[in-house]
Write a protein that holds these residues in place. Structure first.
Motif, PDB file in Angstrom:
ATOM      1  N   LEU A  76       0.858  -1.185   0.000  1.00  0.00           N
ATOM      2  CA  LEU A  76       0.000   0.000   0.000  1.00  0.00           C
ATOM      3  C   LEU A  76       0.889   1.229   0.000  1.00  0.00           C
ATOM      4  O   LEU A  76       1.821   1.316   0.800  1.00  0.00           O
ATOM      5  N   THR A  77       0.602   2.185  -0.866  1.00  0.00           N
ATOM      6  CA  THR A  77       1.458   3.372  -0.915  1.00  0.00           C
ATOM      7  C   THR A  77       0.782   4.524  -1.641  1.00  0.00           C
ATOM      8  O   THR A  77      -0.108   4.318  -2.472  1.00  0.00           O
ATOM      9  N   ALA A  78       1.229   5.715  -1.305  1.00  0.00           N
ATOM     10  CA  ALA A  78       0.774   6.903  -2.027  1.00  0.00           C
ATOM     11  C   ALA A  78       1.597   7.112  -3.297  1.00  0.00           C
ATOM     12  O   ALA A  78       1.261   7.946  -4.130  1.00  0.00           O
ATOM     13  N   LYS A  79       2.691   6.369  -3.445  1.00  0.00           N
ATOM     14  CA  LYS A  79       3.530   6.474  -4.640  1.00  0.00           C
ATOM     15  C   LYS A  79       2.793   5.829  -5.810  1.00  0.00           C
ATOM     16  O   LYS A  79       2.469   4.640  -5.760  1.00  0.00           O
ATOM     17  N   ASP A  80       2.508   6.599  -6.849  1.00  0.00           N
ATOM     18  CA  ASP A  80       1.667   6.069  -7.916  1.00  0.00           C
ATOM     19  C   ASP A  80       2.297   6.120  -9.302  1.00  0.00           C
ATOM     20  O   ASP A  80       1.628   5.886 -10.313  1.00  0.00           O
ATOM     21  N   SER A  81       3.596   6.413  -9.371  1.00  0.00           N
ATOM     22  CA  SER A  81       4.234   6.434 -10.690  1.00  0.00           C
ATOM     23  C   SER A  81       4.479   4.999 -11.165  1.00  0.00           C
ATOM     24  O   SER A  81       4.567   4.067 -10.364  1.00  0.00           O
ATOM     25  N   GLN A  83       7.168   3.816 -12.384  1.00  0.00           N
ATOM     26  CA  GLN A  83       8.466   3.343 -11.910  1.00  0.00           C
ATOM     27  C   GLN A  83       8.378   2.838 -10.482  1.00  0.00           C
ATOM     28  O   GLN A  83       9.023   1.846 -10.117  1.00  0.00           O
ATOM     29  N   ASP A  84       7.589   3.530  -9.645  1.00  0.00           N
ATOM     30  CA  ASP A  84       7.410   3.069  -8.264  1.00  0.00           C
ATOM     31  C   ASP A  84       6.728   1.706  -8.234  1.00  0.00           C
ATOM     32  O   ASP A  84       7.099   0.828  -7.448  1.00  0.00           O
ATOM     33  N   LYS A  85       5.712   1.522  -9.068  1.00  0.00           N
ATOM     34  CA  LYS A  85       5.017   0.238  -9.120  1.00  0.00           C
ATOM     35  C   LYS A  85       5.963  -0.879  -9.537  1.00  0.00           C
ATOM     36  O   LYS A  85       5.972  -1.966  -8.956  1.00  0.00           O
ATOM     37  N   ILE A  86       6.765  -0.602 -10.548  1.00  0.00           N
ATOM     38  CA  ILE A  86       7.732  -1.595 -11.011  1.00  0.00           C
ATOM     39  C   ILE A  86       8.728  -1.925  -9.906  1.00  0.00           C
ATOM     40  O   ILE A  86       9.059  -3.098  -9.665  1.00  0.00           O
ATOM     41  N   PHE A  87       9.181  -0.894  -9.192  1.00  0.00           N
ATOM     42  CA  PHE A  87      10.136  -1.089  -8.112  1.00  0.00           C
ATOM     43  C   PHE A  87       9.543  -1.983  -7.022  1.00  0.00           C
ATOM     44  O   PHE A  87      10.202  -2.891  -6.512  1.00  0.00           O
ATOM     45  N   GLY A  88       8.278  -1.710  -6.654  1.00  0.00           N
ATOM     46  CA  GLY A  88       7.624  -2.499  -5.620  1.00  0.00           C
ATOM     47  C   GLY A  88       7.416  -3.942  -6.041  1.00  0.00           C
ATOM     48  O   GLY A  88       7.652  -4.877  -5.259  1.00  0.00           O
ATOM     49  N   LEU A  89       7.001  -4.156  -7.268  1.00  0.00           N
ATOM     50  CA  LEU A  89       6.779  -5.513  -7.762  1.00  0.00           C
ATOM     51  C   LEU A  89       8.097  -6.269  -7.897  1.00  0.00           C
ATOM     52  O   LEU A  89       8.178  -7.466  -7.588  1.00  0.00           O
ATOM     53  N   ASP A  90       9.131  -5.567  -8.345  1.00  0.00           N
ATOM     54  CA  ASP A  90      10.446  -6.207  -8.447  1.00  0.00           C
ATOM     55  C   ASP A  90      11.003  -6.576  -7.074  1.00  0.00           C
ATOM     56  O   ASP A  90      11.833  -7.488  -6.960  1.00  0.00           O
ATOM     57  N   ALA A  91      10.556  -5.889  -6.024  1.00  0.00           N
ATOM     58  CA  ALA A  91      11.005  -6.213  -4.665  1.00  0.00           C
ATOM     59  C   ALA A  91      10.378  -7.496  -4.153  1.00  0.00           C
ATOM     60  O   ALA A  91      10.795  -8.022  -3.119  1.00  0.00           O
ATOM     61  N   GLY A  92       9.362  -7.989  -4.879  1.00  0.00           N
ATOM     62  CA  GLY A  92       8.745  -9.249  -4.480  1.00  0.00           C
ATOM     63  C   GLY A  92       7.280  -9.167  -4.145  1.00  0.00           C
ATOM     64  O   GLY A  92       6.674 -10.182  -3.784  1.00  0.00           O
ATOM     65  N   ALA A  93       6.674  -7.976  -4.254  1.00  0.00           N
ATOM     66  CA  ALA A  93       5.244  -7.855  -3.976  1.00  0.00           C
ATOM     67  C   ALA A  93       4.430  -8.551  -5.062  1.00  0.00           C
ATOM     68  O   ALA A  93       4.826  -8.577  -6.230  1.00  0.00           O
ATOM     69  N   ASP A  94       3.298  -9.110  -4.663  1.00  0.00           N
ATOM     70  CA  ASP A  94       2.401  -9.761  -5.617  1.00  0.00           C
ATOM     71  C   ASP A  94       1.364  -8.792  -6.172  1.00  0.00           C
ATOM     72  O   ASP A  94       0.797  -9.032  -7.242  1.00  0.00           O
TER      73      ASP A  94
END
Length: 223
Positions: A76-81, A83-94
């Protein structure tokens, strides 16, 4: 498990997940607690706020995936770009949900995750003495005979098993079983402990809950 440091939002999301989704939710307010809780419990889904004290949600996610944690993780995050989404998913989020969000959307995403095949939980059945606790069905049995537990008693026993031999304060038990910010008192803790203790004692299974005067309780196996 919900990890969210905004008390107002955390309380609301926990309430709605339990009321509308029928989930049991453990709520923590910082990344270090999120990591400890995830390591010590069998959760279906972790919901991690990105920005948290002590350790952010992305770092928690990376640490868990590095330890081969196989259950679902939602950020969950206020970051909505993008690139941020890609970063979060690459960190292992589903999955990734931006704030503000509608509870119905979060619930829908949780239902989707529940239909996916994640790695099996470790230690679904925990044996101790002549007892066995099934973390999937939430059933306790002794030598094949079921011992009826209330939902709170099950949660309490599971918490004790994760901390066998360690003293758990009443505050720690209250926060873990009823949730941070709940209106219950230490009396509720004492009553629930007594009910669980009586069931274990009646079953004569060599497991005991010892009172530590002025502090809390310690669970251990008697000789």
């Amino acid at each position: 498990m919900l990890a969210e440091d905004d008390k107002k939002l955390g309380k609301l999301v926990k309430y709605m997940l339990e009321k509308k989704g029928g989930y049991h939710v453990d709520w923590v307010e910082n990344g270090e607690d999120a990591l400890d809780y995830a390591r010590g419990s069998s959760y279906d889904v972790l919901i991690l706020d990105w920005m948290m004290p002590l350790m952010d949600g992305v770092d928690v996610c990376k640490r868990l995936r590095g330890e081969n944690y196989g259950q679902a993780i939602v950020l969950l995050t206020a970051k909505d770009s993008l690139q941020d989404k890609i970063f979060g998913l690459d960190a292992g989020a589903d999955d990734y949900l931006t704030k503000p969000f509608e509870m119905d959307e979060l619930l829908a995403r949780l239902r989707v995750l529940a239909r996916r095949n994640f790695a099996p939980r470790q230690s679904d059945i925990v044996t101790f003495g002549r007892f066995a606790l099934n973390r999937t069905s939430h059933q306790l049995s002794k030598e094949g005979v079921e011992i009826q537990l209330s939902p709170r008693e099950y949660q309490l026993l599971d918490f004790f098993l994760q901390n066998t031999g360690n003293v758990l304060t009443r505050e720690a038990i209250l926060d873990r079983i009823w949730g941070i910010g709940s209106d219950v008192s230490y009396k509720n803790v004492d009553v629930t402990v007594k009910m669980l203790r009586d069931k274990l004692d009646d079953a004569h299974g060599n497991a005991a809950i010892h009172s530590i005067r002025g502090v809390g309780y310690r669970f251990e196996m008697d000789a």
